[in-house]
Design a protein around this motif. Structure first.
Motif, PDB file in Angstrom:
ATOM      1  N   GLY A   1      52.186  33.003  38.084  1.00 54.80           N
ATOM      2  CA  GLY A   1      51.004  33.269  36.601  1.00 54.80           C
ATOM      3  C   GLY A   1      51.387  33.483  35.286  1.00 54.80           C
ATOM      4  O   GLY A   1      53.043  34.161  34.686  1.00 54.80           O
ATOM      5  N   SER A   2      49.841  34.620  35.194  1.00 53.19           N
ATOM      6  CA  SER A   2      49.901  35.170  33.915  1.00 53.19           C
ATOM      7  C   SER A   2      50.441  36.823  34.242  1.00 53.19           C
ATOM      8  O   SER A   2      50.948  36.822  34.307  1.00 53.19           O
ATOM      9  N   GLU A   3      50.630  37.627  32.809  1.00 48.74           N
ATOM     10  CA  GLU A   3      51.030  38.822  32.835  1.00 48.74           C
ATOM     11  C   GLU A   3      49.830  39.562  33.602  1.00 48.74           C
ATOM     12  O   GLU A   3      48.680  39.280  33.487  1.00 48.74           O
ATOM     13  N   VAL A   4      50.908  40.153  34.129  1.00 50.16           N
ATOM     14  CA  VAL A   4      49.727  41.130  35.258  1.00 50.16           C
ATOM     15  C   VAL A   4      50.021  42.457  34.721  1.00 50.16           C
ATOM     16  O   VAL A   4      50.620  43.214  34.009  1.00 50.16           O
ATOM     17  N   ILE A   5      48.561  42.376  34.128  1.00 49.48           N
ATOM     18  CA  ILE A   5      47.378  43.456  33.528  1.00 49.48           C
ATOM     19  C   ILE A   5      46.035  43.769  33.650  1.00 49.48           C
ATOM     20  O   ILE A   5      45.395  43.191  34.105  1.00 49.48           O
ATOM     21  N   GLN A   6      46.560  45.237  34.600  1.00 49.38           N
ATOM     22  CA  GLN A   6      45.038  45.509  34.683  1.00 49.38           C
ATOM     23  C   GLN A   6      43.679  45.266  33.962  1.00 49.38           C
ATOM     24  O   GLN A   6      43.363  45.223  32.739  1.00 49.38           O
ATOM     25  N   GLY A   7      42.439  44.373  34.335  1.00 47.98           N
ATOM     26  CA  GLY A   7      41.805  42.988  33.842  1.00 47.98           C
ATOM     27  C   GLY A   7      42.142  42.176  33.511  1.00 47.98           C
ATOM     28  O   GLY A   7      40.834  41.085  33.169  1.00 47.98           O
ATOM     29  N   GLY A   8      43.204  41.837  33.560  1.00 46.91           N
ATOM     30  CA  GLY A   8      43.970  40.940  32.653  1.00 46.91           C
ATOM     31  C   GLY A   8      43.410  38.908  33.394  1.00 46.91           C
ATOM     32  O   GLY A   8      43.404  39.405  34.834  1.00 46.91           O
ATOM     33  N   VAL A   9      42.630  38.213  32.679  1.00 49.05           N
ATOM     34  CA  VAL A   9      43.292  37.229  33.669  1.00 49.05           C
ATOM     35  C   VAL A   9      44.376  36.413  34.597  1.00 49.05           C
ATOM     36  O   VAL A   9      45.813  36.652  34.002  1.00 49.05           O
ATOM     37  N   CYS A  10      43.460  36.369  35.867  1.00 52.74           N
ATOM     38  CA  CYS A  10      45.080  35.982  37.039  1.00 52.74           C
ATOM     39  C   CYS A  10      44.534  34.404  37.413  1.00 52.74           C
ATOM     40  O   CYS A  10      43.090  34.473  37.292  1.00 52.74           O
ATOM     41  N   GLN A  11      45.701  33.436  37.526  1.00 58.98           N
ATOM     42  CA  GLN A  11      45.491  32.384  38.503  1.00 58.98           C
ATOM     43  C   GLN A  11      44.395  31.885  39.715  1.00 58.98           C
ATOM     44  O   GLN A  11      44.712  32.849  40.950  1.00 58.98           O
ATOM     45  N   ALA A  12      43.779  31.198  40.103  1.00 56.96           N
ATOM     46  CA  ALA A  12      42.939  30.838  41.500  1.00 56.96           C
ATOM     47  C   ALA A  12      43.867  30.895  42.141  1.00 56.96           C
ATOM     48  O   ALA A  12      43.990  31.701  43.328  1.00 56.96           O
ATOM     49  N   SER A  13      45.060  30.016  42.223  1.00 53.77           N
ATOM     50  CA  SER A  13      46.323  30.095  42.981  1.00 53.77           C
ATOM     51  C   SER A  13      47.420  31.313  43.532  1.00 53.77           C
ATOM     52  O   SER A  13      47.841  31.704  44.033  1.00 53.77           O
ATOM     53  N   GLU A  14      46.520  32.583  42.647  1.00 51.41           N
ATOM     54  CA  GLU A  14      47.691  33.727  42.498  1.00 51.41           C
ATOM     55  C   GLU A  14      46.438  34.395  43.326  1.00 51.41           C
ATOM     56  O   GLU A  14      46.968  35.877  43.559  1.00 51.41           O
ATOM     57  N   VAL A  15      45.227  34.257  43.658  1.00 49.98           N
ATOM     58  CA  VAL A  15      44.296  35.457  44.421  1.00 49.98           C
ATOM     59  C   VAL A  15      44.670  36.008  45.912  1.00 49.98           C
ATOM     60  O   VAL A  15      45.700  35.002  46.472  1.00 49.98           O
ATOM     61  N   ARG A  16      44.681  37.165  46.153  1.00 46.58           N
ATOM     62  CA  ARG A  16      45.039  37.754  47.512  1.00 46.58           C
ATOM     63  C   ARG A  16      46.934  38.344  47.109  1.00 46.58           C
ATOM     64  O   ARG A  16      47.269  38.533  48.169  1.00 46.58           O
ATOM     65  N   THR A  17      47.900  37.849  45.808  1.00 40.81           N
ATOM     66  CA  THR A  17      49.189  38.244  45.738  1.00 40.81           C
ATOM     67  C   THR A  17      49.401  39.116  44.525  1.00 40.81           C
ATOM     68  O   THR A  17      47.811  39.585  44.364  1.00 40.81           O
TER      69      THR A  17
END
Length: 161
Positions: free
Chosen positions: A79-95
């Protein structure tokens, strides 16, 4: 002498506050809803039966079951760009993900309704089963068989506090 006592007392209070904030942050990081936990896809086994013409009898050959699929541990979510504090997708939780500086992050909730990329404790690099015993003095973060984030919750591996 009284000044040293006050200093020691103040240092103790500060240390307790730091420990409390760190524990609270760990709990908030792992505050995930169990409905957001991705489920592993079901596996299908194919059994083939081979029957030879009756010579004196019928022979049935059943192949050995296929080995379970290998665990693929990925550091790059889709999903989204990995940046500390950046939003990630619910489908990515625990990844897990890695930011541009090489810092390992995990997608989780931090007391907000929207998951974010968060720092985590030391990863032991192993694969453990939720509910198995762990030692919180030594263990911090690991992965389950699907490669998802788990943490030592005091005495057992858990998906969140």
């Amino acid at each position: 002498m009284a000044h040293r006592r006050k200093t020691a007392l103040l240092a103790t209070v500060v240390a307790l506050l730091i420990a409390t904030v760190a524990a609270g942050a760990a709990i908030l990081i792992m505050d995930t809803a169990t409905d957001d936990v991705p489920q592993a896809a079901p596996t299908t086994a194919v059994v083939t039966e081979v029957v030879t013409p009756p010579v004196p009898s019928t022979v049935t050959v059943t192949p050995a079951p296929a080995p379970p699929p290998a665990v693929t541990i990925t550091e790059e979510p889709s999903g989204s760009e990995v940046i500390q504090g950046g939003v990630c997708q619910a489908s990515e939780v625990r990844t897990f993900g890695v930011d541009p500086s090489g810092q390992s992050l995990v997608c989780g909730y931090s007391g907000t309704p929207t998951p974010h990329w968060l720092r985590h404790g030391p990863d032991d690099g192993g694969v453990h089963v939720v509910g198995e015993p762990c030692d919180s003095r030594v263990d911090s973060v690991s992965r389950d068989s699907a490669g998802l984030f788990i943490m030592c919750g005091g005495q057992t591996w858990v998906t969140h506090p």
